[in-house]
Design an enzyme around this catalytic site. Structure first.
Site, PDB file in Angstrom:
ATOM      1  CB  CYS A 138      16.097 -37.676 -25.823  1.00  0.00           C
ATOM      2  SG  CYS A 138      14.402 -37.797 -26.431  1.00  0.00           S
ATOM      3  CG  ASP A 139      18.422 -36.060 -22.954  1.00  0.00           C
ATOM      4  OD1 ASP A 139      18.795 -35.737 -24.091  1.00  0.00           O
ATOM      5  OD2 ASP A 139      17.520 -35.474 -22.335  1.00  0.00           O
ATOM      6  CB  CYS A 160      13.380 -37.875 -23.404  1.00  0.00           C
ATOM      7  SG  CYS A 160      13.394 -38.934 -24.869  1.00  0.00           S
TER       8      CYS A 160
END
Length: 328
Positions: free
Chosen positions: A140-141, A137
Site C-alpha cells: 500500500c505505502d 502494508c
C-alpha cells in the site's frame, strides 16, 4: 427494537461490503449494510491512496470510502449504524442477525465482509506515527518511500514478502527480527538472504518508534536486544510492522469453517462458504492479497453469486407453491 428484512444482508462496510452492496442494489436486492465498529474499514485510517484504479492523482482513503458509500446509497442500499453481536447461520435462509442496538436483521442471503486488522506491536510512538513513517502494508505505502532507508519488523512470511517487495523502491531494506531465525518458508528465506539490498538484524525487538508526528514523522527505532537487554537506536525513514493480520471472524467461530489462521474458508475461486446463501468477501477470507481493489472484486463476486442463489431459491419456492396448490 426493530426488525429489518432484506434479500441481501451485508455485515461490514469496507470496499468488499460496499461493492457487494452496489451490485446487489443494482440487481434489485435492496441490500442492508450493517457498518460495524469501523465504518469504511481499514481505508478510513489510510491517508494517501495511489494504487486504486481510476485516479491519476493521490486520493485519501476516507474520501474513497465516503464515495463508495454514497454510490451504494444512491442505487438503493440501506446503511445501518449498528454492530452485529450474534448471527444464526445454522437455521439456513433466511439468516438472522442481532445488532448491539437490539435490532434484528433478516436476510435471504448473508454477505460477510468484516475484514481483518493488522497486528501491531503496541509500543510507544506506533499509533502516533502511523501514516507518518509507520505502516502495516508495504504494497500500500512502499511507493512513498522510494529511495529511502526502510525497515521491516517481523520474521514470518508476511515480513519476508514485504521486505522483498520494498526492494522495488528502496536500495536499503533492513529486516528486524526478535529471534535468531525466521519462521518464513525456506524458499522465501533463500530469496531474502540472497538479495543484495536486504540486511537482517537478529535478536532485536522494537521498544519505541522515534520521531515527531507534527514535523517530519519517523526518524528511527529504539531497539532492545532480546538476549542481552542492551538498547540501541536504528535510523530509518520508514518502518513496516509485518507480524501478520487477524481476520474479524470472532462472530462466526463454530458457525463457519476457518483455516488455521482464522480466515473464513470459501470454495476455491468463489466467495461461497459451506453454507448455501452465505458468502465471504474481502480480507475476512483473503490472507494473500489484502488490497482494496481485490476486496472490491470479491464483493462484486459475492453479490453476483447471491443473486444466483436467490434466483434458485425463488424457483424452488415457486415450485413448492405450485405443488401445494395442485395437491389442495
Amino acid at each position: 427494537m426493530a426488525t429489518h428484512t432484506t434479500r441481501m444482508l451485508i455485515i461490514g462496510s469496507g470496499p468488499a461490503g460496499l461493492s457487494a452492496a452496489i451490485y446487489g442494489a443494482r440487481a434489485g436486492m435492496e441490500p442492508i449494510v450493517v457498518q460495524g465498529l469501523q465504518p469504511g474499514g481499514q481505508l478510513t485510517i489510510t491517508t494517501d491512496v495511489e494504487n486504486y484504479p481510476g485516479f491519476r492523482d493521490v486520493i485519501q482513503g476516507p474520501w474513497l470510502m465516503q464515495e463508495m458509500q454514497a454510490q451504494a446509497e444512491h442505487v438503493g442500499t440501506r446503511m445501518m449504524w449498528d454492530t452485529i453481536v450474534d448471527v444464526d447461520i445454522a437455521s439456513g435462509s433466511p439468516f438472522r442477525a442481532v445488532g448491539d442496538s437490539g435490532d434484528e436483521y433478516i436476510g435471504d442471503t448473508l454477505v460477510i465482509a468484516t475484514g481483518a486488522q493488522a497486528k501491531w506491536l503496541g509500543v510507544p510512538g506506533e499509533q502516533e506515527l502511523s501514516g507518518k513513517g509507520v505502516s502495516a502494508c508495504a504494497t500500500c505505502d512502499g511507493f512513498f518511500y522510494r529511495g529511502k532507508k526502510v525497515a521491516v519488523i517481523g520474521g514470518g512470511n508476511t515480513a519476508v514478502e514485504e521486505a522483498l517487495y520494498l526492494t522495488n523502491h528502496s536500495e536499503d531494506v533492513t529486516l528486524i527480527h526478535r529471534r535468531d531465525e525466521l519462521r518464513a518458508e525456506k524458499i522465501l528465506q533463500d530469496r531474502l538472504f540472497a538479495h543484495p539490498r536486504i540486511t537482517v538484524i537478529w535478536n532485536k525487538a522494537v521498544d519505541r518508534f522515534i520521531g515527531d508526528p507534527a514535523s517530519g514523522g519517523l526518524t528511527g527505532l529504539a531497539l532492545r536486544d532480546t538476549v542481552t537487554g542492551e538498547m540501541s537506536e536504528f535510523a530509518t525513514e520508514g518502518a513496516f510492522v509485518a507480524i501478520g493480520h487477524a481476520p474479524s471472524t470472532e462472530l462466526f467461530k463454530g458457525k463457519l469453517e476457518t483455516d488455521e489462521s482464522g480466515y473464513l474458508v470459501v470454495e476455491a475461486g468463489t466467495p461461497k462458504t459451506a453454507v448455501p446463501g452465505v458468502f465471504a468477501c474481502g480480507d475476512v477470507m483473503d490472507h494473500t492479497y489484502r488490497q482494496a481493489v481485490t476486496a472490491a472484486g470479491t464483493g462484486c463476486m459475492a453479490a453476483l453469486d447471491a443473486e444466483r442463489f436467490l434466483a434458485s431459491l425463488d424457483f424452488a419456492r415457486n415450485q413448492q407453491k405450485k405443488e401445494a396448490a395442485a395437491s389442495a
